[in-house]
Design an enzyme around this catalytic site. Sequence first.
Site, mmCIF file in Angstrom:
data_model
loop_
_atom_site.group_PDB
_atom_site.id
_atom_site.type_symbol
_atom_site.label_atom_id
_atom_site.label_comp_id
_atom_site.label_asym_id
_atom_site.label_seq_id
_atom_site.Cartn_x
_atom_site.Cartn_y
_atom_site.Cartn_z
ATOM 1 N N GLY A 1 2.298 1.712 10.839
ATOM 2 C CA GLY A 1 3.243 2.830 10.761
ATOM 3 C C GLY A 1 3.909 3.170 12.083
ATOM 4 O O GLY A 1 4.503 4.241 12.223
ATOM 5 N N HIS B 1 -9.629 0.298 4.754
ATOM 6 C CA HIS B 1 -8.340 0.581 5.418
ATOM 7 C C HIS B 1 -8.578 1.513 6.611
ATOM 8 O O HIS B 1 -9.409 2.418 6.548
ATOM 9 C CB HIS B 1 -7.357 1.210 4.425
ATOM 10 C CG HIS B 1 -5.972 1.279 4.981
ATOM 11 N ND1 HIS B 1 -5.561 2.282 5.826
ATOM 12 C CD2 HIS B 1 -4.919 0.440 4.857
ATOM 13 C CE1 HIS B 1 -4.300 2.069 6.176
ATOM 14 N NE2 HIS B 1 -3.883 0.943 5.598
ATOM 15 N N ASN C 1 0.869 -1.169 0.000
ATOM 16 C CA ASN C 1 0.000 0.000 0.000
ATOM 17 C C ASN C 1 0.912 1.228 0.000
ATOM 18 O O ASN C 1 1.530 1.544 1.018
ATOM 19 C CB ASN C 1 -0.887 -0.034 1.258
ATOM 20 C CG ASN C 1 -1.729 1.220 1.402
ATOM 21 O OD1 ASN C 1 -1.816 2.028 0.478
ATOM 22 N ND2 ASN C 1 -2.354 1.388 2.561
ATOM 23 N N LEU C 2 0.992 1.901 -1.144
ATOM 24 C CA LEU C 2 1.932 3.027 -1.265
ATOM 25 C C LEU C 2 1.366 4.327 -0.690
ATOM 26 O O LEU C 2 2.068 5.342 -0.641
ATOM 27 C CB LEU C 2 2.353 3.207 -2.730
ATOM 28 C CG LEU C 2 3.007 1.965 -3.379
ATOM 29 C CD1 LEU C 2 3.390 2.255 -4.830
ATOM 30 C CD2 LEU C 2 4.229 1.498 -2.600
ATOM 31 N N GLU D 1 -5.256 -5.803 10.206
ATOM 32 C CA GLU D 1 -4.261 -4.762 10.464
ATOM 33 C C GLU D 1 -4.603 -4.040 11.764
ATOM 34 O O GLU D 1 -5.437 -3.112 11.756
ATOM 35 C CB GLU D 1 -4.267 -3.733 9.330
ATOM 36 C CG GLU D 1 -3.943 -4.294 7.968
ATOM 37 C CD GLU D 1 -3.390 -3.227 7.049
ATOM 38 O OE1 GLU D 1 -2.243 -3.357 6.639
ATOM 39 O OE2 GLU D 1 -4.094 -2.235 6.779
HETATM 40 C C1 PEP Z 1 -0.880 -0.167 6.008
HETATM 41 O O1 PEP Z 1 -1.116 1.032 6.107
HETATM 42 O O2 PEP Z 1 -1.662 -0.923 5.382
HETATM 43 C C2 PEP Z 1 0.320 -0.684 6.637
HETATM 44 C C3 PEP Z 1 0.404 -1.960 6.847
HETATM 45 O O3 PEP Z 1 1.282 0.247 6.972
HETATM 46 P P1 PEP Z 1 2.717 -0.025 7.657
HETATM 47 O O4 PEP Z 1 3.314 -1.245 6.999
HETATM 48 O O5 PEP Z 1 3.496 1.204 7.402
HETATM 49 O O6 PEP Z 1 2.467 -0.278 9.108
#
Ligand code: PEP
Length: 232
Positions: free
Chosen positions: A161, A86, A6-7, A155
């Site tokens: 993050g 998300h 996910n950019l 998640e």
């Molecule tokens: C995301 O936002 O889907 C994610 C997994 O971010 P990160 O890997 O930066 O925690």
Amino acid sequence: MIIAANLKTNLTRSATHSYINELELCTQQSAQEVIVFPATSSLDSYTTIITIGAQNAYPVEKGAFTGEIGLEHLEEFGIKTILIGHSERRHILGESQEFISKKFHFFKEQGFKIVYCVGEPLEIREGSKEDMLAYLSKQYEGIDTEYDNLIIAYEPVWAIGTGKIPTLEDIQDMHKELKQKSSAPLLYGGSVKVNNIKDILHVENVDGVLVGSAALYAEHFCSMIQAAQDLH
Ligand code: PEP
């Protein structure tokens, strides 16, 4: 395994082209399913074996929805994959479960591959397991968990993050619980990095990962694809 990036609001269209070209080289040798979600303005007709998905779109073909894109804009680039639910869209952009479910059904009707995200914030995590499961159950409301083009990503919001991840035992426990809600492939997301991906991919019921910040450099993301490849 499914290895997705996910950019977010990163990489211009030209930078995304270079990124996809670099990834192409490491993906060709790999049996993994690789998905990349570029920023909306970086969507394009990429010639690649990588699946390109949209981070978001409005559940409409086209119309008066200022600032949004619709189905027509995705069709222009042959995009048939979308990220829905998300946590940044739920918590920062205020998307309700009702709206998320509407979006889900619109893109399901169009036959899209849907990567559907669920996850609990820290205050819920710190409560009882029962409350946490009840919170997560609400994120399945109005979602067709039997849709055959569905991928779910667990998640934990507090892990996104932040560099913090649940213990491997906790990931295993949560994935076991969530597999009871849907047999769709289940990804783990939240601070997955080159140095922890192998351990995470070894966890039972982890069918892949959704990676944010650590995927921003093609070289790093390629190492993660390679890590998945090395498991076999
Ligand atoms: C995301 O936002 O889907 C994610 C997994 O971010 P990160 O890997 O930066 O925690």
